[in-house]
Design an enzyme around this catalytic site. Structure first.
Site, PDB file in Angstrom:
ATOM      1  N   ASP A 109     -38.142  26.927  80.658  1.00 10.18           N
ATOM      2  CA  ASP A 109     -37.877  27.311  79.461  1.00 10.18           C
ATOM      3  C   ASP A 109     -38.641  26.529  78.455  1.00 10.18           C
ATOM      4  O   ASP A 109     -38.834  25.369  78.685  1.00 10.18           O
ATOM      5  CB  ASP A 109     -36.299  27.406  79.143  1.00 10.18           C
ATOM      6  CG  ASP A 109     -36.003  27.535  77.699  1.00 10.18           C
ATOM      7  OD1 ASP A 109     -36.420  28.762  77.265  1.00 10.18           O
ATOM      8  OD2 ASP A 109     -35.291  27.098  77.070  1.00 10.18           O
ATOM      9  N   LEU A 110     -38.993  26.784  77.248  1.00 13.73           N
ATOM     10  CA  LEU A 110     -39.682  25.969  76.082  1.00 13.73           C
ATOM     11  C   LEU A 110     -38.591  25.450  75.159  1.00 13.73           C
ATOM     12  O   LEU A 110     -38.561  24.348  75.071  1.00 13.73           O
ATOM     13  CB  LEU A 110     -40.735  27.011  75.533  1.00 13.73           C
ATOM     14  CG  LEU A 110     -41.511  26.094  74.605  1.00 13.73           C
ATOM     15  CD1 LEU A 110     -42.094  25.143  75.385  1.00 13.73           C
ATOM     16  CD2 LEU A 110     -42.676  27.063  74.054  1.00 13.73           C
ATOM     17  N   ARG A 129     -30.676  29.095  64.220  1.00 12.02           N
ATOM     18  CA  ARG A 129     -30.841  29.359  65.841  1.00 12.02           C
ATOM     19  C   ARG A 129     -29.742  30.149  66.287  1.00 12.02           C
ATOM     20  O   ARG A 129     -29.970  30.764  67.404  1.00 12.02           O
ATOM     21  CB  ARG A 129     -30.684  27.819  66.227  1.00 12.02           C
ATOM     22  CG  ARG A 129     -30.624  27.632  67.853  1.00 12.02           C
ATOM     23  CD  ARG A 129     -32.196  28.009  68.326  1.00 12.02           C
ATOM     24  NE  ARG A 129     -32.062  27.751  70.031  1.00 12.02           N
ATOM     25  CZ  ARG A 129     -33.070  28.067  70.607  1.00 12.02           C
ATOM     26  NH1 ARG A 129     -34.038  29.049  70.217  1.00 12.02           N
ATOM     27  NH2 ARG A 129     -33.096  27.869  72.109  1.00 12.02           N
ATOM     28  N   SER A 189     -41.012  31.966  78.276  1.00  9.81           N
ATOM     29  CA  SER A 189     -40.178  31.797  77.041  1.00  9.81           C
ATOM     30  C   SER A 189     -40.195  32.923  76.362  1.00  9.81           C
ATOM     31  O   SER A 189     -40.685  34.196  76.547  1.00  9.81           O
ATOM     32  CB  SER A 189     -41.279  30.967  75.918  1.00  9.81           C
ATOM     33  OG  SER A 189     -40.674  30.799  74.667  1.00  9.81           O
ATOM     34  N   ASN A 190     -39.055  33.066  75.335  1.00  4.97           N
ATOM     35  CA  ASN A 190     -38.771  34.096  74.535  1.00  4.97           C
ATOM     36  C   ASN A 190     -39.650  34.234  73.703  1.00  4.97           C
ATOM     37  O   ASN A 190     -39.892  35.367  72.942  1.00  4.97           O
ATOM     38  CB  ASN A 190     -37.363  34.004  73.889  1.00  4.97           C
ATOM     39  CG  ASN A 190     -36.188  34.678  74.806  1.00  4.97           C
ATOM     40  OD1 ASN A 190     -36.311  35.491  75.802  1.00  4.97           O
ATOM     41  ND2 ASN A 190     -34.789  34.088  74.433  1.00  4.97           N
TER      42      ASN A 190
END
Lengths: 225, 225
Positions: free
Chosen positions: A9-10, A40, A117-118
């Site tokens: 994940d990033l 966020r 990543s999203n």
């Protein structure tokens, strides 16, 4: 089975989303920490809600929408230029301190490295470019399947793209809900417990718990030995 | 088309989830408000994550899991009895002040009334039983489709159960994300803007915005006139 490929994940895992607070603070003095937190939260919430609603929108747009909503909630009034510019804060995020050397160690230990990543490919590329890790890292974006994590289709896409068996991939995230999603899909997962917190109560557990990426390097070497 | 059937969300819409804070405060003095907020956030988050992960668990269990996770985050230590008992706080919630008379008005205006809740039938029945509204209200639970809002399948189930056309139903919720989901599915929706806030930035808008249920009664009568 020993993993051959590490998929990371990033945001929050390789790079510190805390950097967004500093940019928010410069623009809204006294509100940086709170704005970045609400922003966020909204950003993640919108990825989940839109995936559930079947109304995909890319992560750049979601990040903009989440900023507007966060400012609404906090009664802050960004002008149009700011609404356009501030979301790029997510592309300027810095790696956690141990990440560059740890990634180099993992590469020299023979692992292939990728990011799942999203974020859009553009966002992820910008983050990796400025981090200049100096090791090859493949980039896979949820944007290609128009779903967000923890939908199984995102993790399936990552595995398919690296042309590997599920058992050859270790997924690494500091976001417990992301680890839970990848575990539910069937991947082995390392949770980076950066905040020394508790895992989410979602009836799955991480395969490995490490405090940070250095700790994971150590853990993987021990397993190998 | 004039709606014939009003389908209501339950928690936060007809009954005030603020009551959970009082019960938390009695058990963890000084932490009631914060615990109830983190608990509620986790509860919703888990419904979304589990639906995305394809790992359905009913709302009673999710409420228990969310309590454990919230206590973990806040470093509170409920004993086993409390973990079992406190979640029933959601079944003891009280209606917002205007709700009993407003529901009676809507029933006398000829609307059929139903509840479409994430809660189990048992939870929703308990809430409605103690609220004793005195008008017939049908209960439909997301538990029957093993999905949570805002997945379209939940709203589709509600419409199917009342044996109506989509255009004959008005969905009513104080939860903006819930209204967004129902709108995305295709329902007309009234958003009860109880907190005088801003709607979520999800590219859909409510059909009607009312401050509370009295306001909605007034609005529907005006449209009829």
């Amino acid at each position: 089975m020993k993993p051959k490929i590490l998929l990371f994940d990033l945001f929050g895992t390789l790079v510190d989303v805390g950097g967004v607070a500093d940019e928010c603070e410069r623009v809204f003095p006294g509100h940086g920490e709170q704005l970045s937190r609400v922003w966020r939260d909204k950003q993640l919430k919108y990825t989940w809600l839109r995936t559930l609603m079947g109304r995909y929108e890319n992560f750049e747009r979601i990040t903009q929408h989440a900023l507007v909503a966060a400012c609404n909630d906090l009664r802050l009034h960004p002008d149009d230029a700011l609404k356009e510019d501030l979301p790029a804060a997510f592309e300027r995020l810095k790696p956690f301190p141990e990440v560059p050397t740890a990634l180099a160690s993992l590469a020299s230990d023979g692992f292939h490295l990728g990011v799942l990543s999203n974020g859009t490919r553009q966002q992820a590329s910008a983050v990796l470019a400025q981090s200049a890790f100096g090791v090859p890292i493949l980039i896979f974006s949820a944007d290609d399947v128009r779903l967000y994590k923890p939908a199984p289709g995102v993790y399936a896409f990552g595995v398919q793209q690296v042309q590997a068996e599920v058992g050859e991939v270790l997924f690494v995230s500091a976001n417990a809900w992301d680890v839970a999603g990848a575990r539910a899909f069937g991947l082995s997962c390392a949770w980076l417990d950066r905040a020394r917190g508790s895992f989410e109560e979602l009836d799955v557990t991480p395969t490995i718990v490490a405090h940070d990426l250095d700790d994971l390097v150590h853990e993987l070497r021990q397993r190998e030995a």
